[in-house]
Design an enzyme around this catalytic site. Sequence first.
Site, PDB file in Angstrom:
ATOM      1  N   LYS A  52       0.842  -1.207   0.000  1.00 48.22           N
ATOM      2  CA  LYS A  52       0.000   0.000   0.000  1.00 48.22           C
ATOM      3  C   LYS A  52       0.872   1.250   0.000  1.00 48.22           C
ATOM      4  CE  LYS A  52      -3.677  -2.596   2.186  1.00 48.22           C
ATOM      5  NZ  LYS A  52      -4.361  -3.024   3.394  1.00 48.22           N
ATOM      6  N   GLN A  96      -4.138  -1.981   9.744  1.00 46.62           N
ATOM      7  CA  GLN A  96      -4.063  -3.306   9.103  1.00 46.62           C
ATOM      8  C   GLN A  96      -4.568  -4.384  10.062  1.00 46.62           C
ATOM      9  OE1 GLN A  96      -3.041  -3.782   5.800  1.00 46.62           O
ATOM     10  NE2 GLN A  96      -3.805  -5.840   6.149  1.00 46.62           N
ATOM     11  N   ASP A 119     -10.812   2.426   4.482  1.00 51.00           N
ATOM     12  CA  ASP A 119     -11.091   0.989   4.332  1.00 51.00           C
ATOM     13  C   ASP A 119     -12.591   0.730   4.314  1.00 51.00           C
ATOM     14  OD1 ASP A 119      -9.014  -0.752   3.897  1.00 51.00           O
ATOM     15  OD2 ASP A 119      -8.465  -0.960   6.011  1.00 51.00           O
TER      16      ASP A 119
END
Length: 293
Positions: A52, A96, A119
């Site tokens: 990312k 994450q 997200d």
Amino acid sequence: MKLIDGKKVSEEIYNDLKIKVEQLKQQGQKVPHLAAVLVGNNPASQTYVNAKVKTCHEVGYGSTLIKLDENITEEDLLKEIYDLNNNPEIDGFIVQLPLPKHINENKVIEAIRPSKDVDGFHPVNLGRMMLNQPAFIPATPMGIMKLLEAAKIETQGKHCVVIGRSHIVGSPMSILMAKNSYPGNCTVTLCHSKTKNIEEFTKQADIIILAIGKPYFLKKEMIKEGVVVIDVGINRVTSTTTKSGFKLAGDADFDDIVSKCSHITPVPGGVGPMTIASLMYNTLLASQKNIYK
Ligand code: NAP
């Protein structure tokens, strides 16, 4: 049969994002900035986060990687999130997953300010998505919608069978496919591990979206001629043809079903590349205050 090429579609998205970044720079405006929080040393999580951050560099975004010790307390992690929420330089950030067992994942996700939740895992974003309001859509489902659009798959009135009901893929996917807009308007069946006689549903499906984490699950006896198969699964299986002794396989038995499909996504190179591309797209939306004015 047509292969739906996620790598190509993701590259088109990156090219558009690069042009946008150049325009912002020329106008003297700030470029989008994504932060990623990584707790502990899980190798898969490290790989995902590094990919990312690398993509941020490639498209010209700013990026910040915050690496935290495996043993960080929940309270200290929440403080980091509070700082990111209030840092005007950071447009969007991700934490994450999975987190270490002593940390309550729901509490952490709920601490993220919805306007920075690129997200799309915060209950406010999931609720807004459900209600057809502007929202950050989780990256993998959003990537699948973009693939269906790119391949011009007809969806209206079709029967879409989603297999898998995780919060990050299957459940949001089932909601999106039933939405009253393209690519939606499907009649949706959501299957999971407790579904009986799953092939009764898959045999009727015009579109199958598979996200279960079981290699080679979908076989040709389970599908009808002309079906569209979107394979989200990423499974490491042993292989005699690779140096490492491993290769990636999807949840569909590609070689077995391919001749019966009208369209299919390969693994790798299908849904996978779209996930980071969608995260980058969400970060642009966050920086432009497109979702939350
Ligand atoms: P997950 O959280 O493990 O959920 C799996 C789902 O599949 C559950 O709902 C489970 O049912 C269902 N399931 C398991 N075995 C089944 C079976 N035999 N028949 C029917 N349903 C079954 O999975 P996930 O996080 O959604 O990930 C699924 C797969 O997609 C994994 O291979 C993952 O690596 C991959 N993935 C890929 C991307 C990408 O970018 N391409 C992104 C995310 C995930 P229950 O709810 O009843 O347990």
